[in-house]
Scaffold this motif. Structure first.
Motif, short mmCIF file in Angstrom:
data_model
loop_
_atom_site.label_atom_id
_atom_site.label_comp_id
_atom_site.label_asym_id
_atom_site.label_seq_id
_atom_site.Cartn_x
_atom_site.Cartn_y
_atom_site.Cartn_z
N GLN A 140 28.05 -45.68 -13.95
CA GLN A 140 27.48 -46.76 -14.58
C GLN A 140 26.07 -47.09 -14.22
OE1 GLN A 140 29.60 -50.55 -13.96
NE2 GLN A 140 31.46 -49.49 -13.37
N ARG B 6 14.92 -54.82 -18.71
CA ARG B 6 15.39 -56.16 -19.12
C ARG B 6 16.61 -56.12 -19.92
NH1 ARG B 6 10.86 -59.81 -19.41
NH2 ARG B 6 11.86 -60.87 -21.44
N GLY B 7 17.16 -55.28 -20.41
CA GLY B 7 18.46 -55.14 -21.10
C GLY B 7 19.67 -54.62 -20.18
N ALA B 8 19.12 -54.26 -19.00
CA ALA B 8 20.28 -53.87 -17.98
C ALA B 8 21.44 -55.04 -17.62
CB ALA B 8 19.69 -53.28 -16.86
N SER B 9 22.34 -54.74 -17.44
CA SER B 9 23.67 -55.96 -17.38
C SER B 9 23.43 -56.14 -15.77
CB SER B 9 24.89 -55.54 -17.68
OG SER B 9 25.35 -54.10 -17.26
N SER B 10 23.00 -55.07 -15.06
CA SER B 10 22.91 -55.05 -13.39
C SER B 10 21.81 -54.53 -13.05
CB SER B 10 24.13 -54.39 -12.81
OG SER B 10 24.18 -54.16 -11.50
N ALA C 95 31.02 -52.60 -12.67
CA ALA C 95 31.86 -53.48 -13.21
C ALA C 95 33.19 -52.77 -13.12
CB ALA C 95 31.28 -54.02 -14.71
N TYR D 111 17.62 -58.51 -5.74
CA TYR D 111 18.29 -59.04 -7.18
C TYR D 111 19.69 -59.61 -6.89
CZ TYR D 111 15.28 -55.60 -9.30
OH TYR D 111 14.06 -54.91 -10.00
N LYS E 66 23.76 -45.07 -16.64
CA LYS E 66 23.87 -45.54 -18.07
C LYS E 66 22.92 -47.14 -18.00
CE LYS E 66 28.43 -44.40 -19.79
NZ LYS E 66 29.51 -44.77 -20.72
N GLU E 67 22.95 -47.46 -16.93
CA GLU E 67 22.02 -48.83 -16.74
C GLU E 67 20.46 -48.41 -17.01
OE1 GLU E 67 22.56 -52.01 -17.21
OE2 GLU E 67 24.67 -51.91 -16.89
N LYS F 243 34.82 -49.68 -16.00
CA LYS F 243 33.82 -49.23 -16.66
C LYS F 243 33.53 -47.82 -16.07
CE LYS F 243 31.89 -53.36 -18.99
NZ LYS F 243 30.69 -53.96 -18.95
N ALA G 223 20.72 -50.85 -12.13
CA ALA G 223 19.72 -49.87 -12.87
C ALA G 223 18.64 -49.42 -12.07
CB ALA G 223 18.88 -51.05 -13.84
#
Length: 289
Positions: free
Chosen positions: A68, A172-176, A59, A230, A71-72, A62, A180
Motif C-alpha cells: 500500500q 494530494r491524491g493519496a488516501s493516506s 487499510a 499527518y 502504491k500511495e 488491501k 505515501a
C-alpha cells in the motif's frame, strides 16, 4: 493540551532539521552528499520499522502495508523529495539556520500558489496583497548588504522549498499521507544509495558527531516528525495547519541562538515581519474566499 504539546513537539522536530544540518555541515565538517544520503536512508529505515510495528498502518483488505505504501507513493514524488533534501543540504553549507528556514517556508508557499494559478485558481485581492508583501520582504532580505544571506545558498534553498511544494502536490491524491510518505522514502532510498556511493568517491570521512546529527535528522526529526504531523493535521483546518507551520522559522531562530550560537541580525528580524505576516494574510484570506 495534548494536541498543543504534540503540535509543539512536531514543529520543534521540523526546526531541528535545520539545526542538525547546520551542526553536521558547519560545526563537524560533514560534506553535503554524505549528509543527504544518511538522512534519506535513515528516514527510510525508520519508516520501514514504523510500518513493521504497525505505527504506520494500511487499510484492511488491501494487501500488506508495504504494498500500500508503494502504491500511495510515486516516482515523481520521490524525485521531488530527494531534490528537496539535496538542495537543503547544499544550501546550509553557507546559509544560517533561521534565514534558511524562512526562505524555505516562503518558497513552499509560492510554489503551491504557482501551481494553483497554473490550474486556473484566481487570487483574491487580499491574497495577492499578502503574497506581494511577503515577496517584498524576501527581496529586502536578499538585497545586497553585509548581513544579507549568501545568494547561492538562498537560491538553493528556494529550489529546496519549491521541490517540497512539488512533493506535496504529488501527494494530494493519496488516501493516506503517512503511507505515501513511507513509500516515497522507500523509493528515494535508491537515490540515497547512489548518493552514498558518490560521497564515498568524492568526499572525505566525517566526524562521528556529524553522523549522529545526520542519523537524528532522518530517523528522528524527519520520519517520525512527518508521521506525527499527518496524525495531528486533521485536527486543524487547512489554513490553520498552514499558519501554524509559520512558527517553524521562529523556533529555528531560537534554537540556532541557543545551540549553534548563530546571531539573529536586524535585517532578518525586520524582514521576517512582512514575510510571515504576508503569508499569514494570504492564508487567512484564502479561507475566507
Amino acid at each position: 493540551m495534548r494536541l498543543f504539546l504534540a503540535t509543539a513537539f512536531c514543529l520543534t522536530l521540523f526546526a531541528l532539521n535545520s539545526i542538525l544540518c547546520r551542526a553536521a555541515l558547519v560545526v563537524w565538517g560533514m560534506e553535503p552528499l554524505q549528509y543527504t544520503a544518511i538522512r534519506g536512508l535513515s528516514a527510510a529505515v525508520m519508516l520501514a520499522l514504523l510500518c513493521a510495528l504497525h505505527v504506520v498502518r494500511g487499510a484492511p483488505g488491501k494487501g500488506s502495508v508495504w504494498k500500500q505504501a508503494w502504491k500511495e507513493s510515486s516516482w515523481a514524488g520521490s524525485l521531488f523529495l530527494f531534490l528537496y533534501m539535496l538542495c537543503f543540504s547544499l544550501a546550509y553549507l553557507t546559509m544560517p539556520s533561521a534565514a534558511g528556514t524562512l526562505i524555505l517556508n516562503i518558497s513552499v508557499q509560492f510554489g503551491m500558489v504557482g501551481w494553483g494559478l497554473a490550474q486556473g485558481v484566481r487570487l483574491t485581492r487580499m491574497q495577492a496583497a499578502g503574497l506581494a508583501l511577503a515577496f517584498a520582504g524576501l527581496l529586502a532580505l536578499l538585497s545586497p548588504g553585509l548581513t544579507a544571506p549568501p545568494l547561492v545558498g538562498a537560491l538553493l534553498m528556494v529550489i529546496s522549498g519549491l521541490s517540497w511544494g512539488g512533493y506535496s502536490i504529488c501527494g494530494r491524491g493519496a488516501s493516506s499521507a503517512s503511507l505515501a510518505t513511507a513509500g516515497n522514502f522507500f523509493r528515494c532510498a535508491i537515490a540515497g544509495v547512489v548518493t552514498a556511493c558518490a560521497a564515498m568517491m568524492l568526499e572525505g570521512p566525517a566526524h562521528p558527531a556529524a553522523w549522529a546529527c545526520a542519523l537524528a535528522a532522518g530517523a528522528v526529526a524527519s520520519a517520525p516528525g512527518y508521521v506525527l504531523w499527518y496524525v495531528i493535521v486533521p485536527r486543524y483546518s487547512l489554513t490553520g495547519s498552514s499558519v501554524i507551520q509559520l512558527s517553524v522559522p521562529l523556533i529555528t531562530a531560537v534554537l540556532a541562538v541557543l545551540l549553534l550560537n548563530e546571531p539573529i541580525t536586524l535585517r532578518l528580524a525586520l524582514c521576517s515581519v512582512p514575510i510571515l505576516g504576508g503569508i499569514c494574510l494570504a492564508l487567512v484570506s484564502r479561507q475566507k474566499a
